[in-house]
Design an enzyme around this catalytic site. Structure first.
Site, PDB file in Angstrom:
ATOM      1  N   ASN A 152       7.086  -2.936   5.916  1.00 25.88           N
ATOM      2  CA  ASN A 152       5.823  -2.281   6.219  1.00 25.88           C
ATOM      3  C   ASN A 152       6.126  -1.091   7.116  1.00 25.88           C
ATOM      4  O   ASN A 152       6.806  -1.239   8.128  1.00 25.88           O
ATOM      5  CB  ASN A 152       4.898  -3.273   6.935  1.00 25.88           C
ATOM      6  N   GLY A 153       5.646   0.101   6.759  1.00 22.62           N
ATOM      7  CA  GLY A 153       5.858   1.265   7.610  1.00 22.62           C
ATOM      8  C   GLY A 153       6.655   2.346   6.921  1.00 22.62           C
ATOM      9  O   GLY A 153       6.729   2.422   5.692  1.00 22.62           O
ATOM     10  N   TRP A 169       0.883  -1.160   0.000  1.00 24.58           N
ATOM     11  CA  TRP A 169       0.000   0.000   0.000  1.00 24.58           C
ATOM     12  C   TRP A 169       0.922   1.212   0.000  1.00 24.58           C
ATOM     13  O   TRP A 169       1.645   1.458   0.953  1.00 24.58           O
ATOM     14  CB  TRP A 169      -0.895  -0.004   1.229  1.00 24.58           C
ATOM     15  N   HIS A 228     -27.138  26.163   9.759  1.00 27.08           N
ATOM     16  CA  HIS A 228     -25.890  26.913   9.876  1.00 27.08           C
ATOM     17  C   HIS A 228     -24.967  26.639   8.684  1.00 27.08           C
ATOM     18  O   HIS A 228     -23.763  26.434   8.835  1.00 27.08           O
ATOM     19  CB  HIS A 228     -25.194  26.571  11.190  1.00 27.08           C
TER      20      HIS A 228
END
Length: 612
Positions: free
Chosen positions: A100-101, A74, A508
């Site tokens: 990973n990381g 990813w 609002h």
């Protein structure tokens, strides 16, 4: 948020690693790759896209090595591409790394490698720096991969887990964990390393949890763990009790649909595990008693995404039942605002995976200031659980779809049980109220099933509304918390621009966006606020909006101001989120299915967010 798998044994590593990667594809799927030791060299194959693209690349290729590592990515550093895909290799191609990381000082290390060693780089990733530096250190440590990894981690800063193999170290995998998940699987004549248990569950049930700043060295016949000072650590494996079948689709078209339909079962599991023989709440992992509670003057619930939305419900019910002030914080913001936390604070961390980095960092911040830590997690032995004083496991079982469903509803049940438990300890609720809400919780599985049995009604609605550009969700009180979760589910998997707001805030600003046929999903399940909510529905209906209302059975008057109405079974106001969210989960699912989207693996998202 990437997936790591390593295998060392006597079988074909390629096939086993590919199988493991498929079970981790929910963690990352921009690209995939493998590195296999074979005949004194490394065979590295990687490809942009899903794992099936990698399988096409190596189809028919004779790769017979019995030790290797694999990865699903990813993207964090560099766009998805063949070059940026893992594994990455050293300058001489003799070391391969999956990671990973994030390595925060990778530019500094990269500059050192270029200036001191003349090393060239091909990718945009921080991972390639790990591989290139390991190649250099391997020479300096006389070929000891574990020594090279140990030296490297003393140079690196960041949050990461990585695994490495070397051509000249046959049968050996070395992995290291720094604030990112890592486990080992123990077999007879083979061993695994992985970023999550599902990767190895087909082959082993004995799992060793790797602690922070530990290194693991795996060979076919041994598994050694070393602490940050390179001292050997002894740790017994834990037995995983859920089975591989729990992960399979079981005849459902998507994991998400399967997990939606599993909610009656897992809610029962989560609830009845927490009741003693007298039918009273018994929280086995929570040691907090009435004396401890006298010292607590404030509660924080801290989480991300869907877990944060469960926390919004938790705030309402815990304050109502315990009369202790509660704040809900987004974990990524918590530690950057200098929160007021001390030894009188109860900090509740909520995380499905128990590895969510922002939540873990917030937990550590609170713990350093003296707070008592209670975690609500689904994964036994996860980092959040291990660093907590008290733990509530939700027993949702493995959740594979990226968009959370059953984990969320079990988190809601956890919030109600904790609220009742605290209310009972403080004496803030009567025995009658305690039993009434507990009985309502017991009725939830059957009432959810009633909604699931009427899912055709929700699918028909999705058929009519699936092509809208934007959808608004509104609600009051507990309904507003569910509106946020419903909006998130829709945008996660259908990519429709959805927006949630407390209904009282419409005037609002947001009402300026109401045009004829604007879709507004209005939650009106709280009897106490029904008249107020009815007025808000009238406001958007006056602008000719297409209003889909969700209300309790019997509230037929809402049909006068609604285009469509979905009814949930009658129940106490306090527990309506458990039912109304199932309607919204199904709606999001059917919209995404009709649009033909990749429901279980939506673009740009991954299941476990282990980077900031």
């Amino acid at each position: 948020m990437c997936g790591i798998v390593g295998y060392t044994g006597h079988e074909n590593a390629k096939d086993i690693i590919i199988d493991g990667l498929k079970r981790l594809e929910y963690r990352g799927y921009d690209s995939a790759g493998i590195a296999i030791q074979e005949k004194g060299k490394l065979i590295v194959r990687k490809k942009k896209g899903e794992i099936k693209e990698l399988e096409k690349l190596i189809d028919g290729e004779e790769i017979t090595g019995t030790t290797g590592i694999g990865h699903t990515r990813w993207a964090t550093h560099g766009e998805p591409s063949d070059l940026n895909a893992h594994p990455h290799v050293s300058a001489d191609g003799r070391v391969a790394v999956v990671h990973n990381g994030i390595v925060e000082n990778y530019m500094e290390l990269k500059r050192q490698l270029i200036e001191d060693y003349g090393i060239l780089f091909e990718s945009e990733t921080d991972t390639e720096v790990i591989a290139k530096m390991l190649g250099v250190l391997l020479e300096e440590t006389d070929g000891s991969l574990s020594d090279a990894v140990y030296e490297l981690t003393r140079k690196m800063r960041g949050t990461y887990a990585f695994a490495a193999i070397a051509a000249d170290n046959p049968g050996e995998i070395v992995a290291f964990r720094k604030d990112a998940p890592l486990i080992a699987g123990v077999g007879e004549g083979f061993n695994f390393i992985a970023s999550d248990i599902p990767a190895v569950l087909r082959y082993v049930n004995d799992i060793v949890l790797i602690e922070n700043e530990e290194m693991v060295v795996a060979t076919p016949d041994s598994l050694r763990i070393y602490d940050e000072n390179h001292n050997l650590v002894k740790r017994e494996p834990m037995k995983v009790t859920w089975s591989l079948e729990d992960e399979e689709k079981g005849g459902y078209e998507h994991f998400m649909l399967k997990e939606i339909h599993e909610q009656p079962k897992v809610l029962k599991e989560t609830l009845y595990r927490r009741l003693d023989e007298n039918g009273r709440i018994y929280l086995d992992g929570i040691k907090l008693d009435s004396e401890d509670l006298k010292n607590i003057d404030k509660i924080y619930i801290v989480a991300c995404g869907t877990a944060y939305h469960a926390g919004l419900v938790g705030k309402y019910v815990i304050e109502k039942m315990s009369r202790i002030p509660v704040e809900v914080d987004i974990a990524s913001e918590f530690r950057y605002r200098d929160p007021i936390v001390d030894e009188h604070t109860l900090f509740i961390a909520v995380s499905q995976s128990g590895e969510t980095l922002d939540t873990l960092a917030a937990l550590r911040e609170a713990k350093s200031k003296g707070a008592r830590i209670l975690s609500v997690v689904n994964v036994v032995g996860s980092s959040v659980a291990r660093e907590s004083d008290d733990v509530f496991y939700t027993w949702a079982g493995p959740e594979i779809a990226v968009a959370s469903t059953k984990a969320y509803t079990t988190q809601l049940v956890a919030m109600y049980l904790i609220a009742l438990y605290l209310g009972d300890l403080t004496g803030s609720i009567t025995e009658e109220y305690y039993q009434r809400i507990l009985n309502e919780l017991k009725s939830m599985p059957d009432k959810i099933q009633q909604i699931l049995d009427r899912s055709d009604e929700i699918e028909n609605l999705a058929e009519y509304l699936y092509n809208r550009d934007q959808v608004f969700f509104i609600g009051r009180g507990l309904d507003s918390a569910v509106a946020y979760e419903g909006s998130l589910k829709l945008k996660e998997i259908s990519y429709i621009n959805s927006f949630a707001i407390a209904a009282g805030e419409l005037k609002h600003g947001t009402i300026a966006l109401m045009e004829p046929e604007t879709v507004v999903i209005a939650l009106a399940t709280v009897d106490r606020l029904f008249e107020k909510m009815y007025s808000n529905i009238e406001e958007v209906k006056a602008r000719k909006a297409h209003v889909v209302s969700i209300a309790k059975e019997g509230r037929t008057e809402i049909e006068r101001q609604s285009t469509n109405v979905i009814y949930i079974p009658d129940c106490a106001d306090e527990v309506t989120p458990i039912l109304s969210v199932v309607v919204l989960q199904l709606f999001a699912y059917f919209v995404a299915k009709i649009k033909g989207e990749n429901i279980d693996k939506p673009r740009n998202l991954a299941k476990s967010v282990t980077v900031e």
